[in-house]
Motif scaffolding. Structure first.
Motif, PDB file in Angstrom:
ATOM      1  N   TYR A 208      -2.794  57.862  -0.981  1.00 33.03           N
ATOM      2  CA  TYR A 208      -2.789  56.972  -1.997  1.00 33.03           C
ATOM      3  C   TYR A 208      -1.480  55.800  -1.659  1.00 33.03           C
ATOM      4  CZ  TYR A 208      -1.994  54.348  -6.472  1.00 33.03           C
ATOM      5  OH  TYR A 208      -1.752  53.550  -7.414  1.00 33.03           O
ATOM      6  N   PHE A 209      -0.508  56.398  -1.032  1.00 30.08           N
ATOM      7  CA  PHE A 209       0.407  55.742  -0.239  1.00 30.08           C
ATOM      8  C   PHE A 209       0.363  55.503   1.092  1.00 30.08           C
ATOM      9  CE2 PHE A 209       3.838  57.207  -3.386  1.00 30.08           C
ATOM     10  CZ  PHE A 209       3.530  56.222  -4.383  1.00 30.08           C
ATOM     11  N   GLY A 392       5.096  48.810  -4.528  1.00 30.09           N
ATOM     12  CA  GLY A 392       4.275  48.211  -3.540  1.00 30.09           C
ATOM     13  C   GLY A 392       2.701  48.419  -3.733  1.00 30.09           C
ATOM     14  N   ARG A 393       2.400  49.737  -4.346  1.00 31.14           N
ATOM     15  CA  ARG A 393       0.794  49.989  -4.409  1.00 31.14           C
ATOM     16  C   ARG A 393       0.244  49.153  -5.790  1.00 31.14           C
ATOM     17  NH1 ARG A 393      -3.814  50.945  -3.844  1.00 31.14           N
ATOM     18  NH2 ARG A 393      -4.767  53.028  -3.238  1.00 31.14           N
ATOM     19  N   GLU A 394       1.069  49.098  -6.796  1.00 31.81           N
ATOM     20  CA  GLU A 394       0.715  48.691  -7.991  1.00 31.81           C
ATOM     21  C   GLU A 394       0.872  47.137  -8.276  1.00 31.81           C
ATOM     22  OE1 GLU A 394      -0.915  50.225 -10.371  1.00 31.81           O
ATOM     23  OE2 GLU A 394      -0.663  52.455  -9.866  1.00 31.81           O
ATOM     24  N   GLU A 403      -0.267  40.631   6.870  1.00 33.09           N
ATOM     25  CA  GLU A 403      -0.358  41.946   7.642  1.00 33.09           C
ATOM     26  C   GLU A 403       0.248  41.710   9.015  1.00 33.09           C
ATOM     27  OE1 GLU A 403      -0.564  45.097   6.934  1.00 33.09           O
ATOM     28  OE2 GLU A 403      -1.596  44.909   4.992  1.00 33.09           O
ATOM     29  N   PRO A 404       1.214  42.478   9.476  1.00 31.96           N
ATOM     30  CA  PRO A 404       1.596  42.327  11.028  1.00 31.96           C
ATOM     31  C   PRO A 404       0.609  42.614  11.736  1.00 31.96           C
ATOM     32  CG  PRO A 404       2.705  44.215   9.919  1.00 31.96           C
ATOM     33  CD  PRO A 404       2.166  43.379   8.915  1.00 31.96           C
ATOM     34  N   VAL A 405       0.534  42.155  13.150  1.00 34.84           N
ATOM     35  CA  VAL A 405      -0.470  42.315  14.022  1.00 34.84           C
ATOM     36  C   VAL A 405      -0.507  43.887  14.373  1.00 34.84           C
ATOM     37  CG1 VAL A 405      -1.442  41.722  16.202  1.00 34.84           C
ATOM     38  CG2 VAL A 405      -0.302  39.943  14.731  1.00 34.84           C
ATOM     39  N   GLY A 406      -1.619  44.332  14.453  1.00 37.97           N
ATOM     40  CA  GLY A 406      -1.467  45.801  15.068  1.00 37.97           C
ATOM     41  C   GLY A 406      -0.813  46.893  14.206  1.00 37.97           C
ATOM     42  N   LYS A 407      -0.662  46.417  12.916  1.00 37.05           N
ATOM     43  CA  LYS A 407       0.166  47.594  12.134  1.00 37.05           C
ATOM     44  C   LYS A 407      -0.386  47.293  10.507  1.00 37.05           C
ATOM     45  CE  LYS A 407       4.834  48.971  10.966  1.00 37.05           C
ATOM     46  NZ  LYS A 407       4.541  48.712   9.242  1.00 37.05           N
ATOM     47  N   GLU A 408      -0.709  48.317   9.936  1.00 33.98           N
ATOM     48  CA  GLU A 408      -0.868  48.129   8.337  1.00 33.98           C
ATOM     49  C   GLU A 408       0.663  48.290   7.753  1.00 33.98           C
ATOM     50  OE1 GLU A 408      -3.844  49.996   5.148  1.00 33.98           O
ATOM     51  OE2 GLU A 408      -2.938  51.509   6.794  1.00 33.98           O
ATOM     52  N   ARG A 409       0.801  47.208   6.710  1.00 30.26           N
ATOM     53  CA  ARG A 409       2.084  47.774   6.294  1.00 30.26           C
ATOM     54  C   ARG A 409       2.111  48.644   5.372  1.00 30.26           C
ATOM     55  NH1 ARG A 409       3.937  42.435   3.339  1.00 30.26           N
ATOM     56  NH2 ARG A 409       5.762  42.897   3.762  1.00 30.26           N
ATOM     57  N   GLY A 410       3.146  49.421   5.176  1.00 26.87           N
ATOM     58  CA  GLY A 410       3.648  50.437   4.333  1.00 26.87           C
ATOM     59  C   GLY A 410       3.600  49.937   2.895  1.00 26.87           C
ATOM     60  N   ASP A 411       3.529  50.696   1.836  1.00 29.18           N
ATOM     61  CA  ASP A 411       3.711  50.613   0.391  1.00 29.18           C
ATOM     62  C   ASP A 411       5.358  50.439   0.502  1.00 29.18           C
ATOM     63  OD1 ASP A 411       1.146  50.156  -0.659  1.00 29.18           O
ATOM     64  OD2 ASP A 411       0.884  52.329  -0.315  1.00 29.18           O
TER      65      ASP A 411
END
Length: 551
Positions: A208-209, A392-394, A403-411
């Motif tokens: 989920y996170f 972050g999630r809600e 979104e940064p290039v080549g990376k998924e932003r964390g919650d």
């Protein structure tokens, strides 16, 4: 060009008498000037000494009752606080203070109020305050059990059983009177539905996170302790275990080590030895950063009284899956497979989607108001980190950062962006602030005392303002202030903070005239052995005793 000619003057008796008279008058004028300047200097010196005496009296614990009750001017208040710092053993440390009237919004006192400081656990004020306002005091987390399909007529699940976490901070293995959100409750609900067998695995799903379970800037030496626990979406039993060491009673036997881990998820290597009575106690404890092997070494005297430590657990989602599998079997539900863990480090197309599965049972957490109170009263880092990721999630749709290039932003990163947005909307400058986690364990956090005091003012005006204030420790009453500020019991509600070389206190204070103040006091670079806590409490006491703050 002009020509200057030297003219020789002849001295007459009349000229000589005039010269002597002029010299005498000059001497008298010089003497008179010296006397006047000396008197003026004495007056200024007396004034300065009197001012210093007033400052010293305000900082001294032996202040007369008349001095304490006398009405101070703003300058006198500032002198008292400055004296408490500048005449202390921590005068060389870096101090930042901001005190603001909750009623008028004016600054009552400031010292380096707009300079950057590491706030330690005062960071939790940002996290818990914004979470209460944006999520609501009655927000609850839901932990669910899913399967690909409903059980058949015989109560059999033909496949895996998924324990799906959404960040509940208070999920426990066994129910208590104050908490029903437990694995035991889930197992009982499944049994009541007629489920008797699971032909697949029990999977603990923390997907989920997104992002890291550890905070940015956390020292690796903190990670094995309970306050450095991983912020998993499927957290269980606070993601910690207790280790207790006792003398064996025999000189030739190693001390006993007991761990409150019924599932034996962690393993212990005990290399301790027993020494004679009166010997020196030495203990070393180490848990690997990526395993759950605990190594213990040292010497324990025969007359030792015991030693305890709280350690974090690595990969809590797998621990939750193992505990749930055992709980199911204890309840009478057979599980054919093993326990596994799953996180968000999968391609999006392969991640678990609850919408495509059947929810068989769920439990709800305590309401957010209670979680925030536990977070702030006891300064629980894990809860604050789960709150940050929940924000972050809600509420991540409030921010539109690409979104940064080549990376998924964390919650956690998105949660911090939400907090910064909230601050900006409240008129609090964020350009220079550096926020890296939700608990304050990170040494990368940099904030100003004024941003904290302004945040406290803004929070007091929200719908959950009173709930937030009640969540803070109360002087001389409870939480981390239960043993502090006893002479002004119940006048201060504030969040404490402490890291190596760092001490902080921020919150609300009711002064002698009834004025409510929002304050933030942060001490950084305190490398001496003197207590910054004592000086901070002295400053708070000065503010509380001053009857001339309003105006």
């Amino acid at each position: 060009m002009p020509i200057f000619r030297m003219v020789k003057m002849r001295r007459t008796p009349k000229f000589t008498r005039q010269l002597l008279l002029n010299c005498a008058l000059g001497v008298l004028l010089v003497v008179a000037s010296i006397v006047s300047l000396r008197a003026l200097h004495t007056g200024w010196a007396a004034f300065s000494e009197t001012g210093n005496q007033k400052s010293n009296s305000a900082a001294s614990p032996h202040v007369s009752q008349a001095t304490t009750n006398s009405k101070q001017s703003p300058a006198s208040l500032s002198q008292s606080i400055d004296s408490a710092i500048d005449q202390s053993e921590l005068a060389s440390a870096r101090w930042g203070i901001s005190v603001i009237s909750l009623t008028s919004g004016r600054e009552v006192y400031g010292r380096n109020a707009n300079q950057l400081f590491i706030p330690a656990s005062n960071t939790k004020i940002y996290t818990t305050g914004v979470a209460l306002d944006l999520l609501g005091a009655n927000y609850r987390w839901r932990t669910s059990v899913y399967a690909d399909a409903q059980p058949d007529a015989d109560g059999t699940i033909d496949g895996d059983l998924v324990l799906y976490g959404r960040g509940a901070p208070d999920l426990i293995s066994q129910s208590r009177k104050d908490s029903k959100g437990s694995l035991a409750q889930l197992a009982d609900d499944l049994y009541q539905r007629g489920i008797r067998q699971v032909r697949g695995n029990v999977i603990g799903d923390e997907s989920y996170f997104r992002g890291e379970t550890l905070g940015d800037g956390w020292p690796w030496t903190d990670l094995q302790w309970y306050f450095g626990a991983e912020a998993s979406a499927l957290s269980i039993n606070d993601n910690e275990i207790g280790v207790n060491i006792f003398p064996h009673g025999k000189s030739d036997a190693a001390p006993q080590v007991k761990v409150n881990d019924a599932d034996n998820y962690v393993s212990v290597q005990n290399s301790m030895t027993t020494v004679k009575r009166g010997g020196r106690l030495t203990i070393g404890i180490h848990r690997g950063l990526s395993d759950n092997t605990i190594r213990i070494w040292g010497e324990f005297p025969l007359d030792g009284k015991g030693f305890g430590a709280r350690l974090s657990v690595h990969n809590p989602a797998l621990w939750a899956a193992r505990l749930f599998s055992k709980t199911l079997q204890d309840r009478g539900i057979k599980v054919e497979g093993g326990a596994q863990a799953r996180n968000a480090r999968e391609p999006i197309s392969r991640r678990f989607d609850p919408a495509g599965s059947a929810e068989l049972a769920f439990v709800s957490s305590k309401p957010l108001r209670e979680i925030v109170k536990e977070t702030n009263k006891a300064s629980i880092n894990l809860y604050a980190e789960l709150l940050l990721r929940t924000l972050g999630r809600e509420r991540g749709n409030m921010v539109s950062t690409p979104e940064p290039v080549g990376k998924e932003r964390g919650d956690d990163e998105i949660g911090l962006a939400v907090i910064r947005l909230w601050l900006s909307r409240a008129g609090i400058a964020t350009a220079d602030l550096a926020l890296h986690d939700g608990s304050g364990l990170s040494r990368l956090n940099l904030v100003t005392p004024e941003s904290i005091s302004r945040l406290l003012v803004s929070l007091s005006k929200t719908a959950a303002g009173s709930i937030f204030r009640e969540s803070l420790p109360i002087s001389g009453i409870d939480g981390t202030l239960g043993g502090r500020l006893g002479k002004i019991t119940n006048q201060v509600s504030a969040k404490t903070g402490a890291l190596t070389y760092i001490t902080s206190l921020s919150g609300y204070l009711t002064a002698a005239d009834g004025e409510v103040l929002a304050f933030s006091i942060i001490c950084n670079d305190q490398t001496t052995r003197a207590s910054a806590t004592r000086i901070i409490d002295q400053i708070v006491s000065i503010l509380a005793a001053d009857p001339a703050i309003k105006g």
